[in-house]
Design a protein around this motif. Structure first.
Motif, PDB file in Angstrom:
ATOM      1  N   MET A 120     -25.991  44.772   2.335  1.00 33.73           N
ATOM      2  CA  MET A 120     -26.402  43.697   1.426  1.00 33.73           C
ATOM      3  C   MET A 120     -26.542  44.182  -0.022  1.00 33.73           C
ATOM      4  O   MET A 120     -26.072  43.498  -0.938  1.00 33.73           O
ATOM      5  N   PRO A 121     -27.173  45.349  -0.284  1.00 31.80           N
ATOM      6  CA  PRO A 121     -27.259  45.794  -1.684  1.00 31.80           C
ATOM      7  C   PRO A 121     -25.882  45.978  -2.334  1.00 31.80           C
ATOM      8  O   PRO A 121     -25.694  45.667  -3.512  1.00 31.80           O
ATOM      9  N   LEU A 122     -24.908  46.439  -1.571  1.00 33.72           N
ATOM     10  CA  LEU A 122     -23.565  46.612  -2.112  1.00 33.72           C
ATOM     11  C   LEU A 122     -22.935  45.267  -2.452  1.00 33.72           C
ATOM     12  O   LEU A 122     -22.320  45.104  -3.510  1.00 33.72           O
ATOM     13  N   MET A 123     -23.113  44.270  -1.580  1.00 31.63           N
ATOM     14  CA  MET A 123     -22.561  42.946  -1.855  1.00 31.63           C
ATOM     15  C   MET A 123     -23.242  42.311  -3.062  1.00 31.63           C
ATOM     16  O   MET A 123     -22.574  41.698  -3.906  1.00 31.63           O
ATOM     17  N   THR A 177     -21.981  43.941  -6.208  1.00 33.30           N
ATOM     18  CA  THR A 177     -20.616  43.513  -6.465  1.00 33.30           C
ATOM     19  C   THR A 177     -20.599  42.172  -7.187  1.00 33.30           C
ATOM     20  O   THR A 177     -19.880  41.989  -8.181  1.00 33.30           O
ATOM     21  N   PHE A 178     -21.416  41.222  -6.724  1.00 35.93           N
ATOM     22  CA  PHE A 178     -21.471  39.912  -7.371  1.00 35.93           C
ATOM     23  C   PHE A 178     -22.084  40.002  -8.763  1.00 35.93           C
ATOM     24  O   PHE A 178     -21.651  39.306  -9.683  1.00 35.93           O
ATOM     25  N   VAL A 179     -23.064  40.872  -8.952  1.00 34.31           N
ATOM     26  CA  VAL A 179     -23.670  41.041 -10.278  1.00 34.31           C
ATOM     27  C   VAL A 179     -22.637  41.594 -11.258  1.00 34.31           C
ATOM     28  O   VAL A 179     -22.503  41.106 -12.384  1.00 34.31           O
ATOM     29  N   VAL A 238     -21.171  39.788 -14.653  1.00 36.11           N
ATOM     30  CA  VAL A 238     -21.194  40.429 -15.971  1.00 36.11           C
ATOM     31  C   VAL A 238     -19.776  40.511 -16.536  1.00 36.11           C
ATOM     32  O   VAL A 238     -19.556  40.247 -17.715  1.00 36.11           O
ATOM     33  N   GLY A 239     -18.809  40.849 -15.683  1.00 32.77           N
ATOM     34  CA  GLY A 239     -17.420  40.945 -16.126  1.00 32.77           C
ATOM     35  C   GLY A 239     -16.849  39.621 -16.601  1.00 32.77           C
ATOM     36  O   GLY A 239     -16.007  39.582 -17.486  1.00 32.77           O
ATOM     37  N   ILE A 240     -17.310  38.526 -16.006  1.00 34.20           N
ATOM     38  CA  ILE A 240     -16.848  37.212 -16.445  1.00 34.20           C
ATOM     39  C   ILE A 240     -17.618  36.752 -17.676  1.00 34.20           C
ATOM     40  O   ILE A 240     -17.050  36.165 -18.607  1.00 34.20           O
TER      41      ILE A 240
END
Length: 70
Positions: A7-10, A13-15, A19-21
Motif C-alpha cells: 500500500m505505501p508503494l501504491m 506512486t499516485f502522489v 505532482v508530475g501532472i
C-alpha cells in the motif's frame, strides 16, 4: 511475481503522478520553464498505461512459463 504492491508503494506512486501532472500546470511552472500539457495527452495517457500494464503481464507470464514460478 503474482502479488500486489504494498500500500505505501501504491500511495507514493499516485502522489508522484499527481505532482508530475500538477507541476507543469501549477504556479511553479514558469519558474521551471515548463508549459501545460496538451489535452490530447490526457486522452492517450490511459491507453498508454493500459498497454503498459498488459505488456507487463504478458512478459511476466512468459517469464513464469519459461523459468517457472520459483
Amino acid at each position: 511475481l503474482q502479488s500486489r504492491a504494498a500500500m505505501p508503494l501504491m500511495v507514493m506512486t499516485f502522489v508522484i503522478m499527481a505532482v508530475g501532472i500538477f507541476l507543469p500546470m501549477g504556479p511553479l511552472a514558469h519558474y521551471f520553464k515548463l508549459q501545460a500539457l496538451p489535452s490530447l495527452y490526457f486522452v492517450f495517457l490511459p491507453v498508454i498505461l493500459l498497454a503498459y500494464m498488459g505488456l507487463t503481464q504478458a512478459v511476466k507470464g512468459f517469464y513464469i512459463r519459461r523459468f517457472g514460478w520459483q
